[in-house]
Design an enzyme around this catalytic site. Sequence first.
Site, PDB file in Angstrom:
ATOM      1  CG  ASP A   6       5.684  17.436  41.903  1.00  0.00           C
ATOM      2  OD1 ASP A   6       4.960  18.069  41.113  1.00  0.00           O
ATOM      3  OD2 ASP A   6       6.764  16.918  41.570  1.00  0.00           O
ATOM      4  CG  ASP A  46       6.352  18.455  34.368  1.00  0.00           C
ATOM      5  OD1 ASP A  46       5.856  19.410  34.982  1.00  0.00           O
ATOM      6  OD2 ASP A  46       6.885  17.479  34.944  1.00  0.00           O
TER       7      ASP A  46
HETATM    8  C1  GLA Z   1       7.382  17.344  37.932  1.00  0.00           C
HETATM    9  C2  GLA Z   1       5.948  16.844  37.903  1.00  0.00           C
HETATM   10  C3  GLA Z   1       5.892  15.452  38.519  1.00  0.00           C
HETATM   11  C4  GLA Z   1       6.819  14.508  37.732  1.00  0.00           C
HETATM   12  C5  GLA Z   1       8.225  15.070  37.703  1.00  0.00           C
HETATM   13  C6  GLA Z   1       9.138  14.277  36.787  1.00  0.00           C
HETATM   14  O1  GLA Z   1       7.842  17.550  39.224  1.00  0.00           O
HETATM   15  O2  GLA Z   1       5.103  17.715  38.599  1.00  0.00           O
HETATM   16  O3  GLA Z   1       4.563  14.948  38.508  1.00  0.00           O
HETATM   17  O4  GLA Z   1       6.320  14.361  36.420  1.00  0.00           O
HETATM   18  O5  GLA Z   1       8.236  16.422  37.254  1.00  0.00           O
HETATM   19  O6  GLA Z   1      10.425  14.794  36.748  1.00  0.00           O
END
Ligand code: GLA
Length: 411
Positions: free
Chosen positions: A218, A154
């Site tokens: 997301d 991430d």
């Molecule tokens: C980010 C990622 C998500 C998830 C969250 C976890 O927002 O894009 O897919 O992994 O972190 O905290």
Amino acid sequence: MLGLPFVVAAISSFVSLPNVEGLKLPNGAAKLPAMGYNTWNYYQCNINETLVLTTAQQMKSLGLQDAGYKYVNLDDCYSQRDRNSAGDIVEDPVKFKSGMKNLTDQIHAMGFKAGIYSDSGTNTCAGYPGSYGNEQRDADLFFGKWGFDYLKYDNCFVPSDTVTRTGIIGRYTRMRDAIISATSKFNKDIVFSLCKWGNNQVWLWGADIGHSWRTTGDIESHWWSVTDILNRNSFITQATNHYGHNDPDMLQVGNGDLTYDENKSHFTAWALLKAPLLIGTDLYKIKPEVVSILSNKELIAINQDDVVGTSIAPFKWGYNPDWTFDKDHPAQYWSGPTKDGVVFMLLNVRDTPDNLSFTLTDSPWIKNGRKYSVRDLWTHTDNGTVSGTFTAKNVPRHGVVALLLKEVGDA
Ligand code: GLA
């Protein structure tokens, strides 16, 4: 006359061409998009070993493993807040009380592979330790001691430093190199999934670093999020091929307020974009109709096409003039090659049922003057032959039609 190699070399010297086939780790992992389960979309931080193992068991019982889903992946929130005195990440002793090695052993014993999550910054998005500056240490822990096979990486809590500044991609390169070393050290296939949210035009360099890269923010479990992501991805489909895939984020199929037709459209688009297919719904409460969407063999076969690795792309927008950027009304008419014919996706982006009509040769993959057989990839029926134009009648609101056309002779 200048030969082709000369021309390519000349172009490459002043244009940075994306790597056509993506990162090939020493043992060739991840030629095809990953298929599996990830805990984030439904459970977020509420995870533990029982949930993970019983979810894996459900994947078997529901036939999802047989349908091709082979990874069981943890997301954020599996560890303690701080590294131990030796500098290692430690699993949460309550959530994962039997330890990660025990967990991956059990996942492997069920015939799955196991995925873990970390972050290229100092912390994960939920505030747990990230791998920044500890890349090799963490890779050795994840893939050696703990036994995982897949890493989602991430982009939160990124320090402002020279690694980050001199190469936007520097942080990801360090983990890639750690993974390459872990691959030979532990003699296993490791999948590297970059979670870069589409920042810094990741689709131009992701294939040199990992097997997939998030192209967008997301996903949420609503139609507006599916159309928003699809619209953005419609402009960068050329970046996907074997070994390197655009990742429009994990599936929300079965979640939130997505209707039956919206779930079908979401799944069709992700499968044909050659996206990783990571299920993220509650497998205890899942409806049979959702299992059947996720198990569509004919769409999965195209997602997993081992001969043709490219994505579908729009050839006509429909609702809007071609090339319009519209988060609520993405392109409606898409096509692409497969090893078995030309695949089409027709999407009704309107809020009422509609007929969707197009001239076959508007798709760059259809030959003029030829006739094609039509296979419907949702009704699983052969629907005669077609040439000239095609009309799908009365496609439901936010619904989809998926067709496989095979050349059968002269029109
Ligand atoms: C980010 C990622 C998500 C998830 C969250 C976890 O927002 O894009 O897919 O992994 O972190 O905290």
